[in-house]
Write a protein that holds these residues in place. Structure first.
Motif, PDB file in Angstrom:
ATOM      1  N   GLY A  42       0.772  -1.222   0.000  1.00  0.00           N
ATOM      2  CA  GLY A  42       0.000   0.000   0.000  1.00  0.00           C
ATOM      3  C   GLY A  42       0.809   1.281   0.000  1.00  0.00           C
ATOM      4  O   GLY A  42       0.244   2.374   0.073  1.00  0.00           O
ATOM      5  N   CYS A  43       2.144   1.177  -0.127  1.00  0.00           N
ATOM      6  CA  CYS A  43       2.977   2.386  -0.061  1.00  0.00           C
ATOM      7  C   CYS A  43       3.070   3.110  -1.397  1.00  0.00           C
ATOM      8  O   CYS A  43       3.574   4.233  -1.456  1.00  0.00           O
ATOM      9  N   GLY A  44       2.629   2.474  -2.499  1.00  0.00           N
ATOM     10  CA  GLY A  44       2.666   3.116  -3.805  1.00  0.00           C
ATOM     11  C   GLY A  44       3.729   2.599  -4.747  1.00  0.00           C
ATOM     12  O   GLY A  44       3.825   3.058  -5.888  1.00  0.00           O
ATOM     13  N   LYS A  45       4.505   1.617  -4.316  1.00  0.00           N
ATOM     14  CA  LYS A  45       5.624   1.153  -5.153  1.00  0.00           C
ATOM     15  C   LYS A  45       5.142   0.436  -6.422  1.00  0.00           C
ATOM     16  O   LYS A  45       5.650   0.695  -7.518  1.00  0.00           O
ATOM     17  N   THR A  46       4.164  -0.462  -6.293  1.00  0.00           N
ATOM     18  CA  THR A  46       3.656  -1.167  -7.464  1.00  0.00           C
ATOM     19  C   THR A  46       2.883  -0.220  -8.368  1.00  0.00           C
ATOM     20  O   THR A  46       2.961  -0.312  -9.600  1.00  0.00           O
ATOM     21  N   THR A  47       2.137   0.702  -7.792  1.00  0.00           N
ATOM     22  CA  THR A  47       1.415   1.710  -8.577  1.00  0.00           C
ATOM     23  C   THR A  47       2.396   2.537  -9.402  1.00  0.00           C
ATOM     24  O   THR A  47       2.162   2.816 -10.586  1.00  0.00           O
ATOM     25  N   THR A  48       3.517   2.924  -8.796  1.00  0.00           N
ATOM     26  CA  THR A  48       4.549   3.684  -9.521  1.00  0.00           C
ATOM     27  C   THR A  48       5.111   2.859 -10.670  1.00  0.00           C
ATOM     28  O   THR A  48       5.272   3.362 -11.792  1.00  0.00           O
ATOM     29  N   MET A  49       5.406   1.585 -10.411  1.00  0.00           N
ATOM     30  CA  MET A  49       5.918   0.701 -11.453  1.00  0.00           C
ATOM     31  C   MET A  49       4.922   0.580 -12.603  1.00  0.00           C
ATOM     32  O   MET A  49       5.286   0.654 -13.781  1.00  0.00           O
ATOM     33  N   ARG A  50       3.655   0.400 -12.279  1.00  0.00           N
ATOM     34  CA  ARG A  50       2.621   0.246 -13.304  1.00  0.00           C
ATOM     35  C   ARG A  50       2.489   1.520 -14.155  1.00  0.00           C
ATOM     36  O   ARG A  50       2.247   1.447 -15.367  1.00  0.00           O
ATOM     37  N   SER A  51       2.678   2.665 -13.539  1.00  0.00           N
ATOM     38  CA  SER A  51       2.572   3.911 -14.311  1.00  0.00           C
ATOM     39  C   SER A  51       3.737   4.048 -15.291  1.00  0.00           C
ATOM     40  O   SER A  51       3.559   4.504 -16.419  1.00  0.00           O
ATOM     41  N   ILE A  52       4.929   3.646 -14.868  1.00  0.00           N
ATOM     42  CA  ILE A  52       6.094   3.689 -15.763  1.00  0.00           C
ATOM     43  C   ILE A  52       5.876   2.766 -16.957  1.00  0.00           C
ATOM     44  O   ILE A  52       6.219   3.095 -18.090  1.00  0.00           O
ATOM     45  N   ALA A  53       5.267   1.599 -16.681  1.00  0.00           N
ATOM     46  CA  ALA A  53       5.036   0.620 -17.741  1.00  0.00           C
ATOM     47  C   ALA A  53       3.870   0.983 -18.639  1.00  0.00           C
ATOM     48  O   ALA A  53       3.668   0.361 -19.695  1.00  0.00           O
ATOM     49  N   GLY A  54       3.068   1.976 -18.254  1.00  0.00           N
ATOM     50  CA  GLY A  54       1.922   2.370 -19.062  1.00  0.00           C
ATOM     51  C   GLY A  54       0.645   1.639 -18.713  1.00  0.00           C
ATOM     52  O   GLY A  54      -0.342   1.697 -19.463  1.00  0.00           O
TER      53      GLY A  54
END
Length: 341
Positions: A42-54
């Motif tokens: 829930g800290c935002g790390k996977t969300t950040t990764m997903r945004s980089i990947a599109g």
């Protein structure tokens, strides 16, 4: 690793509905770097990764890769590879065909495709497994297939989501070495997401510790491990004794306690269990827990500063539950913290 900035996130804000998951995040990643996004669920790390990947739309801000603004570019045109936690392999295809899948979609065939796939399998040490079906492989071998499938596409950035979480302890150790080798030999810029601080410390060139959609600290593994900036980071990397500092005193649940030596200018201090001397010192505590850990023995003491955890050599005589012990919290052995929660 190059010092040149290769991937930049500028004032990046990501949201699910009206709830911001990441807000105004700034991050620069170097070409050829192996970077870890580390933090709890829930800290935002996977969300950040997903945004980089599109795979996650950007509410505001910008993503720039190799000088190109890719914020609104579709995922299949970003030249970013992904290795998912589940590996997402095709069970009905051979290892060769799994690795070849993306290349075939690009129209590659014949000798050029064969050469590319064989080179990819050689890179991850699976040349002898090309004809096998993926269900016949071990977890570590399946992960290497997924890695090869991404690498043959020659991505500008390779992203891995919790890459070792499905492996047992022995395989995790092996795959750490394998990931480092492949990354250094290929030179690909690699970002991996993990909640495991040991994994991040062992693999990364730099670690980004995230909390509540923001960056708490960025540093090398040595900096994160030895110089945590906040009580949150200290707790996350194994400092189990954390105390606030006020007016030159240590602050605990029972009030303020005089330190055993001069204190640095800091909001708090953090000690690892092995930094706590037992059997001598100005403080007293009562043994409330004892754990044998092979080469060491761990004690939990009830003290005016709250629970204190100490780790000593297992060869030393053991203390029984209820024993009152002297101990110390030497300021020189503590990590000074800039911020306390």
């Amino acid at each position: 690793m190059s010092d040149a900035t290769y991937l930049t996130l500028e004032k990046l804000t990501l949201a699910y509905g009206k709830t911001a998951a990441v807000e105004n995040l700034d991050l620069s990643i170097h070409r050829g770097e192996l970077l870890a996004l580390l933090g709890p669920s829930g800290c935002g790390k996977t969300t950040t990764m997903r945004s980089i990947a599109g795979l996650m739309p950007v509410r505001s801000g910008k993503i720039v890769l190799d000088g190109r603004d890719i914020t609104r570019v579709s995922a299949n045109k970003r030249e970013i590879g992904l290795v998912f936690q589940s590996y997402a392999l095709f069970p009905h295809l051979t290892v060769f065909e799994n690795v070849a899948f993306g290349l075939r979609l690009q129209g590659m065939s014949g000798a050029a495709l064969t050469e590319k796939v064989e080179a990819g399998l050689k890179t991850v040490g699976l040349s002898d497994f090309a004809a096998r079906k993926t269900p016949d492989l071990s977890g570590g071998q399946q992960q290497r297939v997924a890695l090869a499938r991404s690498l043959v596409m020659q991505p500008k950035v390779l992203m891995l989501d919790e890459p070792l979480s499905n492996l047992d302890a022995r395989l995790r150790l092996e795959m750490r070495t394998e990931l480092q080798r492949v990354q250094k030999e290929s030179g690909v810029t690699m970002i991996f997401v993990t909640h495991d601080q040991v994994e991040a410390l062992a693999l990364a060139d730099r670690i980004v510790v995230m909390r509540n959609g923001a960056i708490e600290q960025i540093g090398t593994p040595e900096e994160i491990y030895n110089q945590p900036a906040s009580s949150f980071v200290a707790d996350f990397v194994g400092f189990e004794n954390i105390t606030a500092v006020k007016d030159g005193m240590l602050v605990g649940p029972a009030g303020e306690v005089k330190a055993s030596g001069p204190l640095p200018q800091a909001a708090g201090l953090a000690w690892r269990p092995r930094s706590i001397p037992l059997g001598s010192g100005p403080y007293k505590g009562t043994v409330r827990g004892v754990s044998y850990a092979g080469s060491s023995r761990e004690y939990v003491l009830e003290t005016p500063l709250g629970p204190v955890k100490a780790e000593v050599d297992a060869a030393l005589p053991a203390y029984a539950l209820g024993t009152e012990l002297a101990f110390d919290l030497p300021p020189e052995a503590a990590a000074p913290l800039q911020k306390m929660d």
